[in-house]
Structures are given as structure tokens and as C-alpha cells.
Design an enzyme around this catalytic site. Sequence first.
Site, PDB file in Angstrom:
ATOM      1  N   CYS A  12       0.816  -1.219   0.000  1.00  0.00           N
ATOM      2  CA  CYS A  12       0.000   0.000   0.000  1.00  0.00           C
ATOM      3  C   CYS A  12       0.840   1.255   0.000  1.00  0.00           C
ATOM      4  O   CYS A  12       0.307   2.363  -0.034  1.00  0.00           O
ATOM      5  CB  CYS A  12      -0.950  -0.027   1.188  1.00  0.00           C
ATOM      6  SG  CYS A  12      -1.834  -1.582   1.286  1.00  0.00           S
ATOM      7  N   HIS A  34      -3.004   7.828   5.657  1.00  0.00           N
ATOM      8  CA  HIS A  34      -3.159   6.521   5.022  1.00  0.00           C
ATOM      9  C   HIS A  34      -4.617   6.094   5.232  1.00  0.00           C
ATOM     10  O   HIS A  34      -5.268   5.697   4.292  1.00  0.00           O
ATOM     11  CB  HIS A  34      -2.170   5.515   5.611  1.00  0.00           C
ATOM     12  CG  HIS A  34      -2.141   4.212   4.872  1.00  0.00           C
ATOM     13  ND1 HIS A  34      -1.960   4.146   3.516  1.00  0.00           N
ATOM     14  CD2 HIS A  34      -2.324   2.931   5.295  1.00  0.00           C
ATOM     15  CE1 HIS A  34      -2.012   2.882   3.130  1.00  0.00           C
ATOM     16  NE2 HIS A  34      -2.246   2.126   4.175  1.00  0.00           N
ATOM     17  N   GLU A  53      -2.253   4.780  13.142  1.00  0.00           N
ATOM     18  CA  GLU A  53      -1.941   6.083  12.544  1.00  0.00           C
ATOM     19  C   GLU A  53      -2.200   7.206  13.552  1.00  0.00           C
ATOM     20  O   GLU A  53      -1.452   8.189  13.619  1.00  0.00           O
ATOM     21  CB  GLU A  53      -2.755   6.298  11.261  1.00  0.00           C
ATOM     22  CG  GLU A  53      -2.247   7.483  10.450  1.00  0.00           C
ATOM     23  CD  GLU A  53      -2.722   7.461   9.003  1.00  0.00           C
ATOM     24  OE1 GLU A  53      -3.588   6.626   8.656  1.00  0.00           O
ATOM     25  OE2 GLU A  53      -2.229   8.297   8.218  1.00  0.00           O
ATOM     26  N   LYS A  76      -9.489   8.272   1.265  1.00  0.00           N
ATOM     27  CA  LYS A  76      -9.975   6.914   0.995  1.00  0.00           C
ATOM     28  C   LYS A  76     -11.441   6.772   1.402  1.00  0.00           C
ATOM     29  O   LYS A  76     -12.108   5.839   0.982  1.00  0.00           O
ATOM     30  CB  LYS A  76      -9.133   5.881   1.747  1.00  0.00           C
ATOM     31  CG  LYS A  76      -7.714   5.726   1.193  1.00  0.00           C
ATOM     32  CD  LYS A  76      -6.978   4.569   1.848  1.00  0.00           C
ATOM     33  CE  LYS A  76      -5.581   4.374   1.281  1.00  0.00           C
ATOM     34  NZ  LYS A  76      -4.577   5.297   1.866  1.00  0.00           N
ATOM     35  N   HIS A  83      -9.625   2.363  -1.164  1.00  0.00           N
ATOM     36  CA  HIS A  83      -8.187   2.112  -1.063  1.00  0.00           C
ATOM     37  C   HIS A  83      -7.669   1.618  -2.413  1.00  0.00           C
ATOM     38  O   HIS A  83      -7.905   0.476  -2.799  1.00  0.00           O
ATOM     39  CB  HIS A  83      -7.913   1.092   0.030  1.00  0.00           C
ATOM     40  CG  HIS A  83      -6.459   0.940   0.383  1.00  0.00           C
ATOM     41  ND1 HIS A  83      -5.442   1.534  -0.341  1.00  0.00           N
ATOM     42  CD2 HIS A  83      -5.853   0.261   1.385  1.00  0.00           C
ATOM     43  CE1 HIS A  83      -4.282   1.224   0.200  1.00  0.00           C
ATOM     44  NE2 HIS A  83      -4.496   0.454   1.242  1.00  0.00           N
ATOM     45  N   PHE A 106       1.097  -3.424   3.902  1.00  0.00           N
ATOM     46  CA  PHE A 106       1.251  -4.817   4.334  1.00  0.00           C
ATOM     47  C   PHE A 106       2.708  -5.215   4.114  1.00  0.00           C
ATOM     48  O   PHE A 106       3.284  -4.871   3.097  1.00  0.00           O
ATOM     49  CB  PHE A 106       0.425  -5.765   3.451  1.00  0.00           C
ATOM     50  CG  PHE A 106      -0.993  -5.982   3.874  1.00  0.00           C
ATOM     51  CD1 PHE A 106      -1.538  -5.330   4.950  1.00  0.00           C
ATOM     52  CD2 PHE A 106      -1.781  -6.878   3.164  1.00  0.00           C
ATOM     53  CE1 PHE A 106      -2.854  -5.560   5.318  1.00  0.00           C
ATOM     54  CE2 PHE A 106      -3.090  -7.110   3.524  1.00  0.00           C
ATOM     55  CZ  PHE A 106      -3.631  -6.444   4.601  1.00  0.00           C
TER      56      PHE A 106
END
Lengths: 402, 427
Positions: free
Chosen positions: B179, B319, B330, B350, B355, B414
Site C-alpha cells: 500500500c 493513510h 496512525e 480513501k 483504497h 502490508f
Amino acid sequence: MSPDTASHPAGPAPLPQPVWITGIGLVSSLGEGAAPHLAALADPPAPVLDVAGFAPFPVHPLPPLNLDTQIPKKGDQRQMEPWQRLGTYVAGLALDDAAARPLAAEMHLVVAAGGGERDVALDEQVCNAIAGLPAAEAALKLNEMISGGLRPTLFLAQLSNLMAGNISIVHGVTGSSRTFMGEEQAGADAVRIAAQRIAEGRGHAALVGAAYIAGRWDMMLAYAGAAGGLWREAWVPAAARQATGGGMVMGSAGVFLVLETEAAARARGATGIARLTAITGTASRRRGEDTALAAAQRLATPLLPRLVPGYAVLSAGSGMAGSYAAEQGFLGWLRDRGPAQGGVTPVADMIGHTVEAALPASLALAALAVQAGRAPQALVSSFGMWRGESLALVEPIEGGAA
Amino acid sequence: MSATRDHLGRHVVAVTGIGLVTPLGFGVPETWAGLVAGRSGIRRISRFPTDHLKTTIAGQVDLPEDATRSEPLACPARVERMGTIAAEEAVAQAGFAGRRFPGPLFMGMPPVEIEWTQRLALARKVQGNAGGEVRYPDLVAAASGDRDLYEGFLYGGVGERIADRFGAEGAPISLTTACATGASSIQLGIEAIQRGEAPAALCIGAEGSVQAEALIRFSLLSALSTRNEDPARASRPFEKTREGFVMSEGAAALVLESLESARARGAEVLGLVLGAGERADSFHRTRSNPDGGAIVGAMRAAIADAGLQPADIDYVNAHGTGTPENDKMETLGMLAVFGEGKTPPISSTKSMIGHTLSAAGAVEAAISLLTIRHGMLPPTINHETPDPAIPLDVVPNVARPAKVRRVLSNSFGFGGQNVCLVLGAAE
């Protein structure tokens, strides 16, 4: 701008400070570590092949690995399939070889990766169940079969960037992590970017490498479509395949290199293996005048004045016809323009073609060869099966290691 | 006029072209209008049947050719198309249309695999030829000499074709950091320019994975929202009832150029990339270390690379995936880096776009630059029930005018690959 870059402004910049290879982790069908590979460079043995497992395609298999020595937690081993395990295993070998474990937390990681293993048995079941169905019905059945059939954690064992992820987890390499994709050129660019980053002062050490498992039907499917892609006869050297259209014999190999700036290596009293004098690469379009040969000649031009008589050549070529011919033309051009050429070793004839690992593995062999005094220098030449041309030059460390 | 070298003596990196393809629309104006309006691009998947699937919604980008094709385009072909469309917009804006692009291509994209459309076509070929049970060796034999299959599914194929189309120099680098991929692509571009390798770099992040197997894989990891009944309200970053991210696709392209080169050409400078920072996590394949060390490290490294202090950051593009775990971590990172009570506004676009995985870092860098240019913070929509554990100003539900000069854009992947960028105003 130095004259080197001015002569081909599209090319990568020279390394602004010396970079050493201080550790090598290497596993191939020949075995593990420096000894079997140095022995094979001196006196090429018969290739180690599995001719039955993936018939009609001969492949170079992996030797048995004692995974527990580098991936001590069984839980970590279970989270990976063979490709990630191999890469993680050899990354650990490289760190140990460099005695660089204390550097891991700040070390940059650059991996060249293809994809991880698919569930081949499930793929076959699905094909047999739904290939004959009308499209709408097949789509529903596909959803049902893969929702129920896929192991949840397989995705993580498949993801290209998760070899790097596992190396961070198992070995604690956390300075940064990047995964490049794109067959042979990914391996070359991984080494190039890793070397450039530390040479320009972004950190002091990098771990760079790749792994490839030859015995995988899912990857064979990917390369089957190339003209003369996979060699399907009894093994012969790449040169002898050319009369009938060329082709690749795939090899299983994992290779990681620890790169350090000379200054950082000396400061910690590290034993260098070889100096990475140059790593450079490009991708010609391989049409019209934009040929692989011309691209490699442009890359080699600034290196020519550096070559010394008797330099060895480690060829990372695949055995595919077009790139094979281009590389032979290039090596001939080098013989005409440069000093007397030493021996040329087609690495794929020793260990098979290892795609993303091809340049890093050839570079590892080159470093071992110069360290052992087998040649005053070694040039690695990589012509990708489809795209990508790269050159690397390694030299002994003057006055021996620290 | 500001200097063309930064605090470390490196080339200042300007942005002279931006291109976007998102579920909110094709082109920068459409996506920006959607973001400011707080519009969701998430809807029910129409590309393939969703029976038997736990998640049936996504941010799906329909290409013109999707209407006429009997089989959906494969992911790499979709990535190539969207990446090309975004790059055309960015390259034209930068004034490089119709000429060779004067630098390398960095192509952030998902891994490539032969997909079911291709595998089943080969299986049918096997069954038509010989009948009987289909095994992999038969598929390989059936694929022999199929050049379109080979070139279409090479890992380097997409990058090579886009580099060819725009005349980019040298070897294109295709990359994946999960990501964080789009941000890594921009980071490679920054470094190439700072190094003096080229005056410009074309940085793309693209994603085209809205297909059954990819959706199922994320679903099996329990990563996806299953709020299928109301797609527009499914992506709920930082909200108390969040329960997963919504898969999406799209592309962003940025033309990065040394400020020196942009000025010499008289090109319009849309903004600056002031810094980048990265840090890998060694804790777990899908979770951050509970101490937030890698996230905090990446945020701090980016701010330091830009020669700034945390207080210099006016806004953070999060994110913000909408998974319980990401948003918690976060938040922890925000509090650690900026200090309690001192966090700047942070929003997750997002919430509207979903995403976009490999594209997200590039899409959000583009949005960060637009935020600065328009003086408008895009909202985090679907903010209905605040999470008491998240004491942040998430710009809830409605866009807000604000003077913004510097933005931190976060990308956490990830596999523990974290990259943060600092974007700045043109002057």
C-alpha cells in the site's frame, strides 16, 4: 557532471564513493555458499538437474536447506512458501557472511521479485470444474471454489513484496524496504539503486538480492509463450541450443549481497569481498536501431578505459535466442575494443537461468572470483530475456581486506 | 524566488504535471470536484458476479472498452491503460506531450499473475484438443508460443510499454511496496533527480485489481468492509464503526522535475516535493508494531528530510484505510510525532475513493498538491460516530477552506513498508 555521465546522459550516474560487497548469501543447485561455486567456476561440473519432475523441461533443483538455522521460528516458516523461504534464508546467510547483523536495523533492503507460489492443485481443480461451463455459470462457480479453497494466509506467501517483508521480520532489516519487479532488469536495478543510495550518503549498508524457484508450473506458464522460451530437450549448454531456436533451462537460486560504503566497512573493520566499481543499466526497445547491442555498447563505453587484461566475464544471459545473439555480439565488440578478455562463464549453464536473481547471482560469482584471485577484474553482463541490459564491474580490494 | 537547492544542497524537486484516474472520474478536475463535494466513488461491483463473496462493493473504474468486451481486461492491462491515461494528463500539463520524456519512468503497480480468463481459455484449448483432465503441464503446452500471453504478463511488461509510449529514458523500474507503492515510486523519482541522473522523472502509481480472486484474497484476510448494503457509506476511516477498507482502483501520475529545469523551461510549478521518509516494520506481516515505531519513524524521517519541524506541517493526508488497526496505529503515530493537542487536521480521502492499494500513495500525493493549490481540505466522509480513541481533527464530512503550505502524506503497507512524503506550495 563527470565525462562518464555526459557521454550518455540517460545512463545512471557513477557511484560517488566506493562501495564494497562485504557479504554474500548464495544457494543454487550446486550447493550453498562460496566453496561449491568457486569449485564450479574453476572446473565446471555436470549440471545438477531434475529432468523428471517437470518433464519435458529440465530444471536445476534446490539443494536441501537447513531452514531452522536462518528462520528459527516454525511459525515464520509456515507463513511462507518455498520462494519466500529461500530468499529469507539466503538473506540471513549474507548477513552472517558480512558479520552485519548489528547493522540490520538501519540497513536498506532492495529485493527483486517475481511472484510467489499459486495453489497449483486448486487451479487444476477449478479448471476441470468450470472450463466447460457457460461463462456466467463458470463465474459463479469460480467465486465459490476459490472462496472456499484458498488458504487465507497463502496471499501473504504470494505477494511479491512479502519476501522483503519476511526478511524484515525474520532478520530485522528495517532501514527501508523496496521490491522491484521486471525479470532480469529488476535484479540489476535493485543492485544499482541499492549501491547508489548508500554511495550518495543515504545510509551506509544495503541488503540486496532475489530468489527464483525453477520447479514451478505457474512460472513455467508465464514463460511458455516466449518464442523458444523453455528448453524442452535433454540439457545442452546455451550455445548448443541456438541452432534450434535457443531456450531457457530454469534454475533455482537465492542470492543476497551486503553492500557497504568502503568508508563504513573499514570503520567497522569489515572484511570486504570485492569492490563494486560500476553497476549500470538501461532498457533498449530492441527494435530498429535501438538494439540491445547498441545499448550495452553505450553502457560499456565509459567502463572500457577501466578494464585490465585478463578480465573475466560472467554472463547472466538466459539462453533465449535474440538476447543470446546480442550478448555474443557485445562480448565480441568488447574483445575488439578493450584489453585481452579472460574467460567467459555463462552462469546459466552452471546454475540455470534464475531471472530476477540472474544478475545478483552472477555478481556474487564475480566477486568470489576476484577475491580468490582468479581474475584481476570481473565484468557481469546481463541481457534480459525480453528487455533490459546491464553491466557490473567488480575488482579486488586493494591490499586485501582490512 | 526560492533557491533551487534544498537544505542538504540537493536539487529542489518540483511537480510540473499531475494526472488522475479514480472512481470519482477521469482527470484531475473531476476527481477534485468529487472530493470537495464529499462524493463517494464506491458502488456495487458490476464487472463480475459477486455471488458467494462476502464483499460485493468496490471503487471500480470503468474504461470505455469495458462496455464492449466479453471478458474483463486483465489487471496488468487495466493498470497499463489507467497509468497511461494519468500519464498523458500529467505529461501534457508539464509541456512534454509529443516529445521524448527527459527522464526515467517509475511504475508503482501490483504484482502480475496470469488470471482466470487466460487460464480457463488455455484449459478449454486443452479440453478441445485432447479432452480429459486438465493438468498444469497441459496448460503450459497449450500456452507454448503464445506471445501475447507472455508479453502481457511479464512483470516488466507494463513499465516497458508505458516507457516506450512516452519515450522515457533508461530502464523503467516497476516496483511494489504494497500500500506504499505509489509513494515509493515518487521517492525513487525524487532520488533520481537529486542524484542528477535526469532533470525529470515520470512517477506513476496504478491499481486495477477489482477482480474476483484479488477481492477474495483480501476478504480471506478479513481486511475488507462488508457493509455491502450501502456502498457509499462503507469506507469509514477514523470512525468508530469502521470495520475494513474498500478495494478500489485508479492511477496517478506525477511529472517530477528539478526546480532548476522547470524554471529554465518556463514550466508552471504546481508544487514541490520537499521530502520523503521510509521505515520498514519487523513486527508482523499485516500489523504494525504496537509501539508504532516504524510509522513514527517514517513520518519523522520525511519531515526531517524536508528540513522541517512537525509544527511546519499544516495538514496530513492520512493513510486512513478504515481498518480498525490502521487507523488506531496512525492516530498513535500522529500523537507521537506532533504531540497531543498539537496535531494538524488529517483527513482520509480513501473515505471517498476507497483504497487504491498500489496507486494510493501517488493518488494521495496528487491530492495533497491539489489541497495546497486550492486552499481546501478534502473531508473524511461517513464520519457519523466519532471514535473516542481518535482525538484528531479528521475534517469530518465537509471540505474546509484552509491556507495550506505543507502537507504530510502517509502510506503504510502490508509487509511493513512505510513511506511518507512532504509536499509543499510552489513558492
